[in-house]
Write a protein that holds these residues in place. Sequence first.
Motif, PDB file in Angstrom:
ATOM      1  N   VAL A 214       0.864  -1.186   0.000  1.00 40.57           N
ATOM      2  CA  VAL A 214       0.000   0.000   0.000  1.00 40.57           C
ATOM      3  C   VAL A 214       0.899   1.234   0.000  1.00 40.57           C
ATOM      4  CG1 VAL A 214      -1.648   1.360   1.366  1.00 40.57           C
ATOM      5  CG2 VAL A 214      -2.005  -1.105   1.052  1.00 40.57           C
ATOM      6  N   ALA A 215       1.934   1.209   0.823  1.00 42.22           N
ATOM      7  CA  ALA A 215       2.873   2.336   0.871  1.00 42.22           C
ATOM      8  C   ALA A 215       3.599   2.516  -0.467  1.00 42.22           C
ATOM      9  CB  ALA A 215       3.881   2.132   2.001  1.00 42.22           C
ATOM     10  N   ALA A 216       3.882   1.420  -1.152  1.00 44.03           N
ATOM     11  CA  ALA A 216       4.565   1.512  -2.446  1.00 44.03           C
ATOM     12  C   ALA A 216       3.724   2.255  -3.469  1.00 44.03           C
ATOM     13  CB  ALA A 216       4.912   0.115  -2.965  1.00 44.03           C
ATOM     14  N   GLY A 217       2.415   2.217  -3.318  1.00 45.38           N
ATOM     15  CA  GLY A 217       1.533   2.912  -4.243  1.00 45.38           C
ATOM     16  C   GLY A 217       1.346   4.385  -3.941  1.00 45.38           C
ATOM     17  N   LEU A 218       1.851   4.846  -2.795  1.00 42.49           N
ATOM     18  CA  LEU A 218       1.629   6.229  -2.391  1.00 42.49           C
ATOM     19  C   LEU A 218       2.120   7.283  -3.392  1.00 42.49           C
ATOM     20  CD1 LEU A 218       2.255   6.064   1.461  1.00 42.49           C
ATOM     21  CD2 LEU A 218       0.065   6.259   0.250  1.00 42.49           C
ATOM     22  N   PRO A 219       3.252   7.078  -4.089  1.00 41.68           N
ATOM     23  CA  PRO A 219       3.667   8.111  -5.043  1.00 41.68           C
ATOM     24  C   PRO A 219       2.625   8.378  -6.135  1.00 41.68           C
ATOM     25  CG  PRO A 219       5.491   6.631  -4.611  1.00 41.68           C
ATOM     26  CD  PRO A 219       4.271   6.035  -3.949  1.00 41.68           C
ATOM     27  N   MET A 220       1.751   7.425  -6.376  1.00 40.22           N
ATOM     28  CA  MET A 220       0.727   7.583  -7.411  1.00 40.22           C
ATOM     29  C   MET A 220      -0.675   7.511  -6.805  1.00 40.22           C
ATOM     30  SD  MET A 220       2.579   7.791 -10.162  1.00 40.22           S
ATOM     31  CE  MET A 220       2.092   7.116 -11.717  1.00 40.22           C
ATOM     32  N   HIS A 221      -0.777   7.764  -5.484  1.00 36.44           N
ATOM     33  CA  HIS A 221      -2.048   7.613  -4.781  1.00 36.44           C
ATOM     34  C   HIS A 221      -3.162   8.390  -5.475  1.00 36.44           C
ATOM     35  CE1 HIS A 221      -4.869   6.860  -1.619  1.00 36.44           C
ATOM     36  NE2 HIS A 221      -5.069   8.161  -1.450  1.00 36.44           N
ATOM     37  N   GLY A 222      -4.231   7.679  -5.725  1.00 35.39           N
ATOM     38  CA  GLY A 222      -5.387   8.282  -6.370  1.00 35.39           C
ATOM     39  C   GLY A 222      -5.306   8.308  -7.879  1.00 35.39           C
ATOM     40  N   GLY A 223      -4.160   7.945  -8.408  1.00 38.00           N
ATOM     41  CA  GLY A 223      -3.981   7.932  -9.859  1.00 38.00           C
ATOM     42  C   GLY A 223      -4.011   6.522 -10.406  1.00 38.00           C
ATOM     43  N   THR A 224      -3.976   6.428 -11.707  1.00 38.05           N
ATOM     44  CA  THR A 224      -4.058   5.111 -12.343  1.00 38.05           C
ATOM     45  C   THR A 224      -2.801   4.279 -12.134  1.00 38.05           C
ATOM     46  OG1 THR A 224      -3.272   6.025 -14.436  1.00 38.05           O
ATOM     47  CG2 THR A 224      -5.665   5.899 -14.120  1.00 38.05           C
ATOM     48  N   GLY A 225      -1.694   4.919 -11.784  1.00 32.26           N
ATOM     49  CA  GLY A 225      -0.457   4.174 -11.565  1.00 32.26           C
ATOM     50  C   GLY A 225      -0.364   3.511 -10.211  1.00 32.26           C
TER      51      GLY A 225
END
Length: 134
Positions: A97-108
């Motif tokens: 979940v933390a790994a996704g933070l740079p793109m949080h809310g986006g398609t990435g």
Amino acid sequence: MKITPAHFLLGLALFWPAGAHADDALNCDEPQTTADMNQCADIAFDKADKELNALWPKLKEWAAQSDQESGENDGYYAKTLLASQRAWLAYRDAECVAAGLPMHGGTGEGPLMGGCRASLTEERVKDLRGLLPE
């Protein structure tokens, strides 16, 4: 462990051999869309998760045998192995979940999280294999 978009794509490349797909089929060597990236991450995770699940019965057998050989009557090896796996699962899920933070809310965000799950699960398989005698 920080998973960047570059790490994600590199991780996908490690899971899929070049030229393994038909022209109109999903190409995980060079996914072109976010949907493709998500699907490729899911495929890579499924592969790693199947390896982990196939390894687990061998680990349980090793732990039971180790308990018996060591005279541990309370199942120390088996209990420790299970506690470790449960803790690792919680770590993996939170880390990804933390790994996704740079793109949080986006398609990435999804591809980053999925690539993380695949990568960490493959690492876990390698680590657990190291417990088994050769």
